[in-house]
Design a protein around this motif. Structure first.
Motif, PDB file in Angstrom:
ATOM      1  N   VAL A 126      59.979   8.493  -1.965  1.00  0.00           N
ATOM      2  CA  VAL A 126      59.289   7.190  -1.996  1.00  0.00           C
ATOM      3  C   VAL A 126      59.137   6.770  -3.209  1.00  0.00           C
ATOM      4  CG1 VAL A 126      57.058   6.045  -1.363  1.00  0.00           C
ATOM      5  CG2 VAL A 126      57.726   7.876   0.049  1.00  0.00           C
ATOM      6  N   ASP A 127      59.611   5.652  -3.620  1.00  0.00           N
ATOM      7  CA  ASP A 127      59.638   4.921  -4.860  1.00  0.00           C
ATOM      8  C   ASP A 127      58.461   4.470  -5.300  1.00  0.00           C
ATOM      9  OD1 ASP A 127      62.434   5.891  -5.654  1.00  0.00           O
ATOM     10  OD2 ASP A 127      63.204   3.893  -4.648  1.00  0.00           O
ATOM     11  N   GLY A 128      58.081   4.338  -6.636  1.00  0.00           N
ATOM     12  CA  GLY A 128      57.268   3.472  -7.050  1.00  0.00           C
ATOM     13  C   GLY A 128      55.737   4.279  -6.981  1.00  0.00           C
ATOM     14  N   LEU A 129      55.892   5.555  -6.941  1.00  0.00           N
ATOM     15  CA  LEU A 129      54.457   6.285  -6.748  1.00  0.00           C
ATOM     16  C   LEU A 129      54.488   7.054  -7.735  1.00  0.00           C
ATOM     17  CD1 LEU A 129      53.649   6.675  -3.090  1.00  0.00           C
ATOM     18  CD2 LEU A 129      52.317   5.303  -4.616  1.00  0.00           C
ATOM     19  N   SER A 130      54.022   7.253  -8.945  1.00  0.00           N
ATOM     20  CA  SER A 130      53.827   7.805 -10.131  1.00  0.00           C
ATOM     21  C   SER A 130      52.561   8.822  -9.739  1.00  0.00           C
ATOM     22  CB  SER A 130      53.960   7.306 -11.349  1.00  0.00           C
ATOM     23  OG  SER A 130      52.811   6.758 -11.581  1.00  0.00           O
ATOM     24  N   GLU A 131      52.515   9.929 -10.485  1.00  0.00           N
ATOM     25  CA  GLU A 131      51.278  10.679 -10.471  1.00  0.00           C
ATOM     26  C   GLU A 131      50.104   9.862 -10.907  1.00  0.00           C
ATOM     27  OE1 GLU A 131      51.031  14.413 -12.520  1.00  0.00           O
ATOM     28  OE2 GLU A 131      52.840  15.302 -11.174  1.00  0.00           O
ATOM     29  N   ALA A 132      50.187   8.941 -11.961  1.00  0.00           N
ATOM     30  CA  ALA A 132      48.901   8.123 -12.266  1.00  0.00           C
ATOM     31  C   ALA A 132      48.730   7.116 -11.084  1.00  0.00           C
ATOM     32  CB  ALA A 132      49.207   7.412 -13.269  1.00  0.00           C
ATOM     33  N   THR A 133      49.525   6.759 -10.404  1.00  0.00           N
ATOM     34  CA  THR A 133      49.472   5.582  -9.341  1.00  0.00           C
ATOM     35  C   THR A 133      48.571   6.466  -8.078  1.00  0.00           C
ATOM     36  OG1 THR A 133      51.046   4.203  -9.817  1.00  0.00           O
ATOM     37  CG2 THR A 133      50.370   3.997  -7.493  1.00  0.00           C
ATOM     38  N   LEU A 134      49.447   7.630  -7.636  1.00  0.00           N
ATOM     39  CA  LEU A 134      48.701   8.557  -6.667  1.00  0.00           C
ATOM     40  C   LEU A 134      47.499   8.941  -6.939  1.00  0.00           C
ATOM     41  CD1 LEU A 134      52.000  10.867  -6.328  1.00  0.00           C
ATOM     42  CD2 LEU A 134      50.860   9.217  -4.416  1.00  0.00           C
ATOM     43  N   GLN A 135      47.012   9.176  -8.351  1.00  0.00           N
ATOM     44  CA  GLN A 135      45.653   9.693  -8.815  1.00  0.00           C
ATOM     45  C   GLN A 135      44.664   8.272  -8.510  1.00  0.00           C
ATOM     46  OE1 GLN A 135      44.606  12.839 -10.105  1.00  0.00           O
ATOM     47  NE2 GLN A 135      42.973  11.988  -9.025  1.00  0.00           N
ATOM     48  N   LYS A 136      45.137   7.268  -8.726  1.00  0.00           N
ATOM     49  CA  LYS A 136      44.404   6.092  -8.520  1.00  0.00           C
ATOM     50  C   LYS A 136      43.931   5.923  -7.043  1.00  0.00           C
ATOM     51  CE  LYS A 136      46.151   3.625 -12.457  1.00  0.00           C
ATOM     52  NZ  LYS A 136      46.761   2.226 -12.736  1.00  0.00           N
ATOM     53  N   MET A 137      45.044   6.048  -6.172  1.00  0.00           N
ATOM     54  CA  MET A 137      44.913   5.854  -4.737  1.00  0.00           C
ATOM     55  C   MET A 137      43.837   7.027  -3.924  1.00  0.00           C
ATOM     56  SD  MET A 137      48.744   4.964  -3.528  1.00  0.00           S
ATOM     57  CE  MET A 137      49.281   3.024  -3.989  1.00  0.00           C
ATOM     58  N   ILE A 138      44.089   8.177  -4.646  1.00  0.00           N
ATOM     59  CA  ILE A 138      43.291   9.271  -4.394  1.00  0.00           C
ATOM     60  C   ILE A 138      41.790   9.169  -4.617  1.00  0.00           C
ATOM     61  CG2 ILE A 138      42.538  11.830  -4.623  1.00  0.00           C
ATOM     62  CD1 ILE A 138      45.577  12.327  -4.872  1.00  0.00           C
ATOM     63  N   ASP A 139      41.259   8.538  -5.764  1.00  0.00           N
ATOM     64  CA  ASP A 139      40.236   8.172  -6.367  1.00  0.00           C
ATOM     65  C   ASP A 139      39.386   7.473  -5.496  1.00  0.00           C
ATOM     66  OD1 ASP A 139      40.479  10.002  -8.543  1.00  0.00           O
ATOM     67  OD2 ASP A 139      41.270   8.525 -10.118  1.00  0.00           O
ATOM     68  N   VAL A 140      40.356   6.182  -5.037  1.00  0.00           N
ATOM     69  CA  VAL A 140      39.294   5.126  -4.347  1.00  0.00           C
ATOM     70  C   VAL A 140      39.491   5.532  -2.839  1.00  0.00           C
ATOM     71  CG1 VAL A 140      39.875   3.169  -6.052  1.00  0.00           C
ATOM     72  CG2 VAL A 140      41.514   3.748  -4.188  1.00  0.00           C
ATOM     73  N   GLY A 141      39.983   6.603  -2.582  1.00  0.00           N
ATOM     74  CA  GLY A 141      39.881   7.234  -0.982  1.00  0.00           C
ATOM     75  C   GLY A 141      41.070   6.793  -0.080  1.00  0.00           C
ATOM     76  N   LEU A 142      42.048   6.022  -0.813  1.00  0.00           N
ATOM     77  CA  LEU A 142      43.381   5.765   0.060  1.00  0.00           C
ATOM     78  C   LEU A 142      44.157   6.909   0.558  1.00  0.00           C
ATOM     79  CD1 LEU A 142      44.498   2.434  -1.913  1.00  0.00           C
ATOM     80  CD2 LEU A 142      43.082   2.497   0.352  1.00  0.00           C
ATOM     81  N   LEU A 143      44.175   7.822  -0.108  1.00  0.00           N
ATOM     82  CA  LEU A 143      44.991   9.115   0.002  1.00  0.00           C
ATOM     83  C   LEU A 143      44.060  10.233  -0.003  1.00  0.00           C
ATOM     84  CD1 LEU A 143      48.014   8.543  -2.083  1.00  0.00           C
ATOM     85  CD2 LEU A 143      47.890   8.158   0.451  1.00  0.00           C
TER      86      LEU A 143
END
Length: 299
Positions: A126-143
């Motif tokens: 999956v392109d476009g998902l760096s660790e920084a982006t993944l962390q943001k999504m985890i932090d807001v409950g998306l993942l």
């Protein structure tokens, strides 16, 4: 002054030496300047020192290896708690390799690494998902679980509110996630992040069990070690993983989200069956060694 960075999801210790504003490392290694040196495992960390000029280095071509610690000065204390989650740490000994790990199954560092592995090129790609982006999504409950990746399209407004996202970047991400649904069973197995299971091992195991998820979840160590290229360590970690009901449920849920395709060459004669190949040197007709490696399993 040295700096030690500890990554709890597998524990890698990187010791760097700063001189002024730049990084200086083991010099003149085959006329190269190495600015980063990574120590793996508890023993390497225990023997690492702050005065890196006291270290003697050897190498296999360009990759440096620690050969000798001359003074044993400045030994680093092994952490007893994980810096990411505060969980207890322990040293695991596997075939003489001692590794410091966090014992907390829900460690935040492990979580981000599992998502990063899941979206990597050899896994779900999956392109476009760096660790920084993944962390943001985890932090807001998306993942929360890895299969939540396939529900991101239902959270467009929340994603657009994240820093760095606009309509175009969201559309690219949504398309990349959707494309990743079309995959193969070996890539799904690899994406789970089972210890010691690389993509090549996953292909061997899937082929031996005819890509049958039920048979793989019920596989025994004895059945697995009968597969060419699968040893007892790999077999044991595979069996241990699927002995956990939580892992079995995650695997089943993930299979509901993907569209499995047949491996290229799956039905053709295996002309290289039971043969081992070592890929070395430069390549001319392939982009890199990984591409060469990927060519063999289907033959």
């Amino acid at each position: 002054m040295s700096r030690v960075l500890w990554y709890a999801a597998g524990v890698v210790f990187s010791v760097l030496r700063r001189v002024g504003s730049g990084l200086v490392g083991f010099d003149d290694l085959l006329h190269q300047t190495v600015t980063h040196h990574v120590f793996f495992g508890e023993v390497a960390l225990r023997d690492a020192v702050h005065a890196l000029e006291d270290l003697k280095c050897k190498a296999n071509m360009i990759i440096p290896q620690l050969a000798e610690n001359k003074t044993k000065s400045g030994n680093i204390e092994i952490p007893h708690t994980c810096p990411a989650c505060g969980g207890e740490t322990k040293i695991e000994d596997e075939n003489g390799i001692r590794t410091l790990v966090c014992t907390n199954e829900f460690c935040s560092a492990k979580k981000i690494k599992s998502f990063s592995h899941f979206v990597s090129r050899d896994a779900m790609n999956v392109d476009g998902l760096s660790e920084a982006t993944l962390q943001k999504m985890i932090d807001v409950g998306l993942l929360n679980e890895i299969y939540d990746l396939f529900t991101l399209k239902d959270h467009k407004e929340e994603i657009l509110e994240l820093e760095g996202f606009g309509e175009k970047s969201y559309a690219k991400l949504a398309a990349s996630v959707e494309n990743s649904r079309s995959t193969t069973m070996p890539k799904v197995i690899y994406s789970l992040g089972i210890a010691n299971i690389g993509l090549s091992n996953a292909k061997m195991i899937c082929r031996a069990f005819d890509n049958d998820p039920q048979r793989m979840m019920q596989a025994t160590v004895e059945e697995l070690v009968d597969i060419q290229g699968v040893g007892e360590v790999i077999a044991r970690t595979f069996v241990d993983y699927f002995s956990d009901e939580t892992h079995r449920d995650l695997f089943k849920r993930l299979l509901q989200e993907v569209k499995l395709q047949k491996e290229e060459g799956e039905e053709s004669a295996q002309i290289f069956e039971n043969m081992n190949f070592v890929i070395t040197g430069s390549v001319e007709h392939f982009a890199n060694r990984r591409e060469v490696k990927g060519w063999f399993p289907g033959k």
